[in-house]
Design a protein around this motif. Structure first.
Motif, PDB file in Angstrom:
ATOM      1  N   GLU A 182       0.819  -1.209   0.000  1.00  0.00           N
ATOM      2  CA  GLU A 182       0.000   0.000   0.000  1.00  0.00           C
ATOM      3  C   GLU A 182       0.860   1.270   0.000  1.00  0.00           C
ATOM      4  N   LEU A 183       1.921   1.280   0.799  1.00  0.00           N
ATOM      5  CA  LEU A 183       2.741   2.480   0.947  1.00  0.00           C
ATOM      6  C   LEU A 183       3.805   2.642  -0.133  1.00  0.00           C
ATOM      7  N   VAL A 184       4.304   1.526  -0.682  1.00  0.00           N
ATOM      8  CA  VAL A 184       5.438   1.580  -1.599  1.00  0.00           C
ATOM      9  C   VAL A 184       5.098   1.022  -2.974  1.00  0.00           C
ATOM     10  N   GLY A 185       4.202   0.045  -3.047  1.00  0.00           N
ATOM     11  CA  GLY A 185       3.913  -0.680  -4.270  1.00  0.00           C
ATOM     12  C   GLY A 185       2.962   0.051  -5.188  1.00  0.00           C
ATOM     13  N   PRO A 186       2.166  -0.706  -5.917  1.00  0.00           N
ATOM     14  CA  PRO A 186       1.937  -2.139  -5.757  1.00  0.00           C
ATOM     15  C   PRO A 186       3.028  -2.988  -6.417  1.00  0.00           C
ATOM     16  N   PHE A 187       3.166  -4.192  -5.878  1.00  0.00           N
ATOM     17  CA  PHE A 187       4.109  -5.161  -6.408  1.00  0.00           C
ATOM     18  C   PHE A 187       3.343  -6.262  -7.115  1.00  0.00           C
ATOM     19  N   ASP A 188       3.945  -6.783  -8.170  1.00  0.00           N
ATOM     20  CA  ASP A 188       3.306  -7.830  -8.960  1.00  0.00           C
ATOM     21  C   ASP A 188       3.363  -9.187  -8.278  1.00  0.00           C
ATOM     22  N   VAL A 189       4.361  -9.385  -7.435  1.00  0.00           N
ATOM     23  CA  VAL A 189       4.515 -10.673  -6.760  1.00  0.00           C
ATOM     24  C   VAL A 189       5.242 -10.468  -5.434  1.00  0.00           C
ATOM     25  N   TRP A 190       4.845 -11.261  -4.452  1.00  0.00           N
ATOM     26  CA  TRP A 190       5.534 -11.337  -3.159  1.00  0.00           C
ATOM     27  C   TRP A 190       5.979 -12.772  -2.975  1.00  0.00           C
ATOM     28  N   CYS A 191       7.256 -12.982  -2.713  1.00  0.00           N
ATOM     29  CA  CYS A 191       7.794 -14.309  -2.418  1.00  0.00           C
ATOM     30  C   CYS A 191       8.438 -14.246  -1.040  1.00  0.00           C
TER      31      CYS A 191
END
Length: 183
Positions: free
Chosen positions: A81-90
């Motif tokens: 929410e603060l930095v992304g959004p990211f396509d994937v989290w591993c």
């Protein structure tokens, strides 16, 4: 120092703690998430360039019993929410003694991100703050950019092929390889 001139950049993977957010040891509290200065701008810049972005993070707090996977996922959602959004989290939930294939510096998280993003590992760049991040990238066949913090050991800095002063500088270095290799 610069990225390899013979390789394009097709995606960026970021370490979480001390790379995207200020490290709070074993943090699993979304209210304690504070972005590293410039992190949001750096991720926005990568996304604007059309690069897929992901996070690869060791979270041994789960193995240690200090947090549940749901608590870590909630913390990661706050980072998103603060930095992304990211396509994937591993996320590696294991401790150092678990001898798993995913815990950095092993290649598992980088390989998983590559597969989930559909991006060949050879064109990924891992941006992190310690030797384990660089080691995971190398073990998987990706490139790495080290962004040292006061906790980064001198030998990790000396061993890194590419070092940047900030996350924004790291992304700018990666984007040079995108801009010069696209038609």
């Amino acid at each position: 120092m610069a990225l390899s001139v013979d390789r394009v950049v097709g995606g960026l993977l970021f370490d979480r703690d001390d790379t995207l957010i200020i490290d709070v040891p074993y943090n699993a509290d979304p209210h304690r998430v504070v972005p590293v200065p410039g992190a949001r701008r750096a991720v926005e810049r990568a996304r604007a360039a059309g690069l897929p972005v992901g996070v690869v993070t060791n979270q041994s707090v789960i193995a240690r019993g200090g947090a549940t996977r749901a608590e870590v996922d909630a913390t990661n959602a706050r980072v998103d929410e603060l930095v992304g959004p990211f396509d994937v989290w591993c996320v590696c939930p294991h401790g150092p003694e678990d001898d798993c294939p995913c815990r950095k510096p092993r290649p598992g998280l980088v390989l998983e991100a590559s597969e989930r993003l559909g991006v060949p590992v050879a064109v990924l760049v891992v941006i992190g703050d310690i030797g384990a991040d660089v080691g995971a990238a190398a073990a998987a066949g990706a490139q790495a950019i080290l962004v040292p913090t006061p906790r980064t050991r001198r030998e990790e800095i000396d061993a890194a092929e590419t070092v940047a002063d900030t996350i924004e500088e790291a992304v700018a270095l990666a984007l040079q390889r995108v801009a010069t290799t696209r038609p």
